[in-house]
Design a protein around this motif. Structure first.
Motif, PDB file in Angstrom:
ATOM      1  N   PRO A 280      42.993  95.476  56.597  1.00 53.53           N
ATOM      2  CA  PRO A 280      42.457  95.108  55.274  1.00 53.53           C
ATOM      3  C   PRO A 280      41.380  94.038  55.409  1.00 53.53           C
ATOM      4  CG  PRO A 280      44.831  95.294  55.173  1.00 53.53           C
ATOM      5  CD  PRO A 280      44.458  95.415  56.639  1.00 53.53           C
TER       6      PRO A 280
ATOM      7  N   ARG B  93      40.483  98.127  51.628  1.00 52.43           N
ATOM      8  CA  ARG B  93      41.816  97.864  51.085  1.00 52.43           C
ATOM      9  C   ARG B  93      42.759  98.987  51.478  1.00 52.43           C
ATOM     10  NH1 ARG B  93      39.332  97.100  45.011  1.00 52.43           N
ATOM     11  NH2 ARG B  93      38.145  95.167  45.407  1.00 52.43           N
TER      12      ARG B  93
ATOM     13  N   SER C 218      35.033  95.321  53.019  1.00 49.53           N
ATOM     14  CA  SER C 218      36.173  94.787  52.258  1.00 49.53           C
ATOM     15  C   SER C 218      37.208  95.873  51.990  1.00 49.53           C
ATOM     16  CB  SER C 218      35.681  94.176  50.940  1.00 49.53           C
ATOM     17  OG  SER C 218      34.744  93.156  51.170  1.00 49.53           O
TER      18      SER C 218
END
Length: 115
Positions: free
Chosen positions: A14, A86, A84
């Protein structure tokens, strides 16, 4: 014969980044827009981003500000820069072309976001 070949997927933590590539052949790449889609386990395939022939782009709300689609007509390739990342971005990512009312898909590349 239209061919779309995705690559660049993998396992990432992550917050990490990946860049996907879709190499196209068998049609006039510079005259067609292309899209990225993704499909998570147990979910429907969803649209992620689109790039037009002029380089104009559009991105789905869940990835806006984190993912960037681009194209390089010199090498017939569409990219998806993913930052970024997730866990909910985990999915198989596909390149899609619609041309003359026919839709073409690549084989997909797996992206797994996990610690």
């Amino acid at each position: 014969q239209v061919r779309l070949v995705e690559s660049g997927g993998g396992l990432v933590q992550p917050g990490g980044s990946l860049r996907l590539s879709c190499v196209a052949s068998g049609f006039d790449f510079s005259r067609n827009g292309l899209s990225w889609y993704r499909q998570a386990p147990g979910k429907e395939r969803e649209w992620v981003a689109w790039v037009g022939i002029s380089g104009l782009t559009n991105h789905a709300d869940p990835v806006k500000g984190r993912f960037t689609i681009s194209r390089d007509n010199a090498v017939n390739t569409v990219y998806l820069q993913m930052n970024s990342l997730r866990p909910e971005d985990t999915a198989v990512y596909y390149c899609k072309l619609t041309m003359s009312e026919t839709t073409y898909w690549g084989q997909g590349t797996q992206v797994t976001v996990s610690s």
